[in-house]
Design a protein around this motif. Structure first.
Motif, PDB file in Angstrom:
ATOM      1  N   GLN A   1      14.052   7.279 -15.022  1.00  0.00           N
ATOM      2  CA  GLN A   1      13.994   8.486 -14.208  1.00  0.00           C
ATOM      3  C   GLN A   1      13.027   9.511 -14.788  1.00  0.00           C
ATOM      4  OE1 GLN A   1      18.216  10.036 -15.917  1.00  0.00           O
ATOM      5  NE2 GLN A   1      17.403  11.275 -14.279  1.00  0.00           N
ATOM      6  N   ASP A   2      12.827   9.475 -16.101  1.00  0.00           N
ATOM      7  CA  ASP A   2      11.935  10.432 -16.750  1.00  0.00           C
ATOM      8  C   ASP A   2      10.556   9.833 -17.015  1.00  0.00           C
ATOM      9  OD1 ASP A   2      12.854   8.642 -18.619  1.00  0.00           O
ATOM     10  OD2 ASP A   2      13.090  10.117 -20.225  1.00  0.00           O
ATOM     11  N   GLN A  53      10.354  17.300 -17.386  1.00  0.00           N
ATOM     12  CA  GLN A  53      11.453  16.345 -17.204  1.00  0.00           C
ATOM     13  C   GLN A  53      12.465  16.463 -18.335  1.00  0.00           C
ATOM     14  OE1 GLN A  53       9.302  12.609 -16.933  1.00  0.00           O
ATOM     15  NE2 GLN A  53       9.411  12.594 -14.702  1.00  0.00           N
ATOM     16  N   GLN A  54      11.979  16.520 -19.571  1.00  0.00           N
ATOM     17  CA  GLN A  54      12.885  16.615 -20.709  1.00  0.00           C
ATOM     18  C   GLN A  54      13.647  17.934 -20.710  1.00  0.00           C
ATOM     19  OE1 GLN A  54      13.649  13.998 -22.620  1.00  0.00           O
ATOM     20  NE2 GLN A  54      12.255  12.966 -21.181  1.00  0.00           N
ATOM     21  N   HIS A  87       6.077  15.326 -18.397  1.00  0.00           N
ATOM     22  CA  HIS A  87       7.087  14.823 -19.337  1.00  0.00           C
ATOM     23  C   HIS A  87       7.920  15.973 -19.915  1.00  0.00           C
ATOM     24  CE1 HIS A  87       6.450  10.520 -19.758  1.00  0.00           C
ATOM     25  NE2 HIS A  87       5.137  10.681 -19.904  1.00  0.00           N
ATOM     26  N   THR A 103       7.690  10.534 -11.582  1.00  0.00           N
ATOM     27  CA  THR A 103       6.747  11.495 -10.998  1.00  0.00           C
ATOM     28  C   THR A 103       5.324  11.003 -11.213  1.00  0.00           C
ATOM     29  OG1 THR A 103       8.298  13.296 -11.455  1.00  0.00           O
ATOM     30  CG2 THR A 103       6.012  13.904 -11.005  1.00  0.00           C
ATOM     31  N   VAL A 151      16.011  14.596 -12.165  1.00  0.00           N
ATOM     32  CA  VAL A 151      14.715  14.090 -12.618  1.00  0.00           C
ATOM     33  C   VAL A 151      14.443  12.728 -11.983  1.00  0.00           C
ATOM     34  CG1 VAL A 151      13.412  13.309 -14.631  1.00  0.00           C
ATOM     35  CG2 VAL A 151      14.813  15.382 -14.761  1.00  0.00           C
ATOM     36  N   TYR A 174      13.305  19.352 -10.053  1.00  0.00           N
ATOM     37  CA  TYR A 174      14.135  18.698 -11.067  1.00  0.00           C
ATOM     38  C   TYR A 174      15.509  19.372 -11.177  1.00  0.00           C
ATOM     39  CZ  TYR A 174       9.906  16.292 -12.814  1.00  0.00           C
ATOM     40  OH  TYR A 174       8.779  15.520 -12.945  1.00  0.00           O
TER      41      TYR A 174
END
Length: 287
Positions: A11-12, A274-275, A271, A249, A246, A241
Motif C-alpha cells: 500500500q505504501d 505515505q509514511q 514516500h 501512488t 495509503v 491519504y
C-alpha cells in the motif's frame, strides 16, 4: 480487489510511468524508491527488437501496471473487441494483472486521439457500465476506472462527482483516483476539491495518480503531466491519504522529463507523505 503480481507492491509503494528513453538506464539498475512501473499498453504491445527485449527484461524483474489510452470506454460505437483481445495477450505475456482506463472516450466514427468528456447522464452511466463488463469478460481481470480532467460538460444532467460514483456503482468496478485531475477540474469548473475527494468511495480505490499541470490562466489549468507537482496538489494528496488511507501512488511525467535523480525528489516526497500518514493512523489506532 487486491492488486496481484509476483512482486506485489504494498500500500505504501510508489511507481513511475515508464518511457522508452528510460529503458537503457533501468535495465542496468532501478532505484529502490521505484516500486512499480506503469505503461500504456498501446505504446508497448507492438514493440520488437531491442525495445521489446528490454521491456521483457523489466517486466520479468519488476511489478507493472497498465493504464490504457484508447479503449474509448464511453464511445457510442461498438466496443473494439479485437483491440481488447490484443491487450489481453499483452497482459498475459508480461504477467500484468492491473489494467486501468480513463472515464472518457476518444472514438466515434473516427479516432480523435484525445480524451473527450462523456455526457454526465443516466443513459451514459448504464452504457459505460455495460461496456466495462464486456472488457472485464475479455481481459479476465478487474477493470479500474480513472476520473479524468475535462474542459466542457455537454448535456450534463448531474455533476462530475455524481457521474463518477454512479458509473463505479453500476459497473461495480475499482477506481484509479487521479489527485491532480481533481485539482485541475476544481479550478476549471469552480468546485471544492476537498469535498470532491471526500465523496470518492474509499473501498473502491485501487491506486492513485499524481502529476504536474500547466497554468494557462489563473482559472484555466491544463492537465499536461509535463511539470513539477505544485503545493496545492501535494496538499490534496496528503488529504487523500488521511481520508482514504495509503494506496500505491504513481508519479506521471510524460514530457519535459528530468533525469532520474530529479524525479526521485518527487518519488521520495510521496514516500514521505505515505509514511507520515501510516504513522498518524498507527497513533490513532493506539489512542
Amino acid at each position: 480487489m487486491s492488486i496481484q503480481h509476483r512482486n506485489t507492491p504494498g500500500q505504501d509503494s510508489v511507481g513511475l510511468g515508464l518511457r522508452r528513453e528510460m529503458l537503457d538506464e533501468f535495465c542496468q539498475q532501478v532505484p529502490s524508491a521505484i516500486n512499480f512501473f506503469e505503461v500504456a499498453p498501446e505504446n508497448w504491445m507492438t514493440l520488437g527488437g531491442k525495445f521489446g527485449r528490454q521491456f521483457k527484461q523489466l517486466t520479468e524483474q519488476h511489478a507493472f501496471f497498465c493504464h490504457g489510452l484508447s479503449l474509448s470506454i464511453g464511445s457510442p460505437e461498438p466496443l473494439d473487441s479485437h483491440f481488447v483481445q490484443n491487450i489481453k495477450r499483452f497482459l498475459d505475456e508480461h504477467n500484468i494483472e492491473v489494467y486501468s482506463e480513463h472515464l472518457s472516450y476518444c472514438s466515434g466514427t473516427g479516432h480523435m486521439y484525445d480524451l473527450m468528456p462523456i455526457p454526465f447522464t443516466d443513459d451514459a452511466v448504464i452504457h459505460t457500465a455495460k461496456r466495462i463488463k464486456q472488457v472485464e469478460d475479455i481481459l479476465e481481470r478487474p477493470f479500474i476506472l480513472e476520473n479524468v480532467s475535462f474542459y466542457a460538460a455537454p448535456g450534463a444532467q448531474m455533476t462530475e462527482q455524481e457521474f463518477v460514483n454512479a458509473v463505479l456503482q453500476e459497473a461495480d468496478c475499482k477506481l484509479l483516483l487521479d489527485v491532480n485531475n481533481i485539482y485541475v477540474n476544481s479550478i476549471n469548473h469552480q468546485y471544492d476539491a476537498a469535498a470532491y475527494l471526500a465523496a470518492m468511495p474509499t473501498k473502491r480505490i485501487a491506486y492513485l495518480h499524481i502529476a504536474g499541470h500547466y497554468e494557462e490562466e489563473a482559472d484555466l489549468m491544463v492537465d499536461t503531466h509535463g511539470a513539477d507537482i505544485i503545493d496545492p496538489v501535494w496538499a490534496l494528496l496528503q488529504q487523500c491519504y488521511q481520508l482514504h488511507g495509503v494506496h500505491p501512488t504513481l508519479l506521471e511525467r510524460d514530457f519535459n522529463i528530468p533525469k532520474t535523480d530529479i524525479l526521485l525528489n518527487e518519488i521520495n516526497q510521496i514516500h514521505q507523505y505515505q509514511q507520515n500518514a501510516l504513522t498518524q493512523q498507527s497513533i490513532l489506532r493506539k489512542a
